[in-house]
Enzyme design. Sequence first.
Site, short mmCIF file in Angstrom:
data_model
loop_
_atom_site.label_atom_id
_atom_site.label_comp_id
_atom_site.label_asym_id
_atom_site.label_seq_id
_atom_site.Cartn_x
_atom_site.Cartn_y
_atom_site.Cartn_z
N GLU A 267 0.80 -1.23 0.00
CA GLU A 267 0.00 0.00 0.00
C GLU A 267 0.84 1.28 0.00
O GLU A 267 0.83 2.04 0.98
CB GLU A 267 -0.95 0.01 1.21
CG GLU A 267 -1.92 -1.14 1.22
CD GLU A 267 -2.84 -1.12 2.44
OE1 GLU A 267 -2.68 -0.24 3.30
OE2 GLU A 267 -3.72 -1.99 2.52
N GLU B 141 -5.52 -8.55 0.94
CA GLU B 141 -6.05 -8.18 2.26
C GLU B 141 -7.54 -7.89 2.15
O GLU B 141 -7.97 -7.18 1.23
CB GLU B 141 -5.39 -6.92 2.83
CG GLU B 141 -4.01 -7.12 3.36
CD GLU B 141 -3.45 -5.86 4.02
OE1 GLU B 141 -4.23 -4.97 4.41
OE2 GLU B 141 -2.21 -5.78 4.13
O1 IFM Z 1 -3.46 -3.22 9.36
C1 IFM Z 1 -3.50 -2.69 8.07
C2 IFM Z 1 -2.38 -3.26 7.22
O2 IFM Z 1 -1.13 -3.07 7.79
C3 IFM Z 1 -2.40 -2.62 5.86
N1 IFM Z 1 -3.70 -2.69 5.27
C4 IFM Z 1 -4.84 -2.29 6.05
C5 IFM Z 1 -4.81 -2.99 7.41
C6 IFM Z 1 -6.02 -2.56 8.24
O3 IFM Z 1 -6.00 -1.21 8.46
#
Ligand code: IFM
Length: 446
Positions: free
Chosen positions: A168, A357
């Site tokens: 990200e 994710e």
């Molecule tokens: O915890 C984070 C992760 O590190 C990166 N993506 C979003 C998750 C939730 O906020």
Amino acid sequence: MHFSKEEFGNDFSWGISTAAYQIEGAHDTDGKGMSIWDSFSQKRRKIANGEHANIACDFYHQYTSDLALIKKMNIPNYRFSIAWSRVLPNGIGTINYKGIAYYNRVIDFCLELGIEPWITLYHWDLPEALQKKGGWTNREIINWFSEFVNCCLNHFGDRVKHWMVLNEPMVFTGAGYFLGVHAPGKKGLSNFLAAAHHAAMCQAEGGRIIRSFESNFKIGTTFSYSDLAPLREDHERDAKAVIRVDALLNRLFLEPLLGLGYPIRDLKILQKIERFIKPGDEQKLAFQMDFIGLQNYTRELVSYSAFMPFLHAKIVKAKKRNVQHTLMNWEVYPPCIYNALKRLQKYPSIKEILVTENGAAFPDAVVNEEVDDEERLQYLQDHIAQVLKAKNEGVNVKGYFVWTLMDNFEWAEGYSPRFGLVHVDFDTQKRIIKSSGKWFGQFLDK
Ligand code: IFM
């Protein structure tokens, strides 16, 4: 639940994701150097309740029993990150062989359990020594990062075949170098655009380095990608605001990677990034990844706002709209992941998409040694169903990784938002597999 695992096909990767700083703890053990998150969390009022991740889930010491939990839940793929300052305490130069040995133990134990390790190279914990030289705002980071990537490949590349370059980039540059709410706490457009360009360069360069190390590795990089819609339908200024927010949040890092350049036409202020672009960079920003990692949790509704500098747009959060939301104040809106997948499908050069994710933070309660997290279970089922819908309509989505294995340090929010399939008692380090984890395990067992 109206779907089965078989419907996704045998070549679909099911997995679970974590990040080093959020779970490992052992912040100064066995020669680890300091990272920007170690120093940021020492500063006053940066993290909710003054929390830090010095111990976190103590995964560094408990990885065998934690990996055994992944096995117990029948999860075949484990995505985790390498703490740069654990293997290279100063970011570059001397290698910390105790740090290397630790990741070797994690990788070897995954393989012993029949779990495939997937490495994310950078999940936000830059060595503090490099931040002292400007961190992501310093163009030298392209060389520093290359050294780190090579170091990881040389030590782990004999066993790890799945690699992701960045986690990200929009979040770590936006929150860390523009808003100052994440480490290293820098602010301003100039810091942000410098960091963004260098991260975009590293994203492609990392891919090239991995490819030249071994042409058969599966290489990807991950993006936060939100479904966006105008707050008021048929409101032209809101519709235009969506286009600007989309250029910033969803397209800024993806499109240069795909050879399309920065989305300057749709967000004029991005033109200022040109200050940091050197001759030849345009070509170097592009790299053909094997897969794009989609990280999606919610949708955002956008309205026009005259007061917001640069963007003239604002996101109207879920609580204000009185809609169902998680502890992160993110709307629960399952079609968001379908919409994101459909939009990514429109880029012809994306070969494959993996959801790297997806998950949710809800207020869990331990009752009689059990955690019945019905809301999370429902969230996962509803979002997985939307992934299947997109897949059935022809989107080349080849994987789904839950965020996350266990409750952990949620960056500036500290430990309150619990995202895990496994509950962690941070006083005792006791783990309990939640109902969602049990369900995921049964689903994958079929
Ligand atoms: O915890 C984070 C992760 O590190 C990166 N993506 C979003 C998750 C939730 O906020």
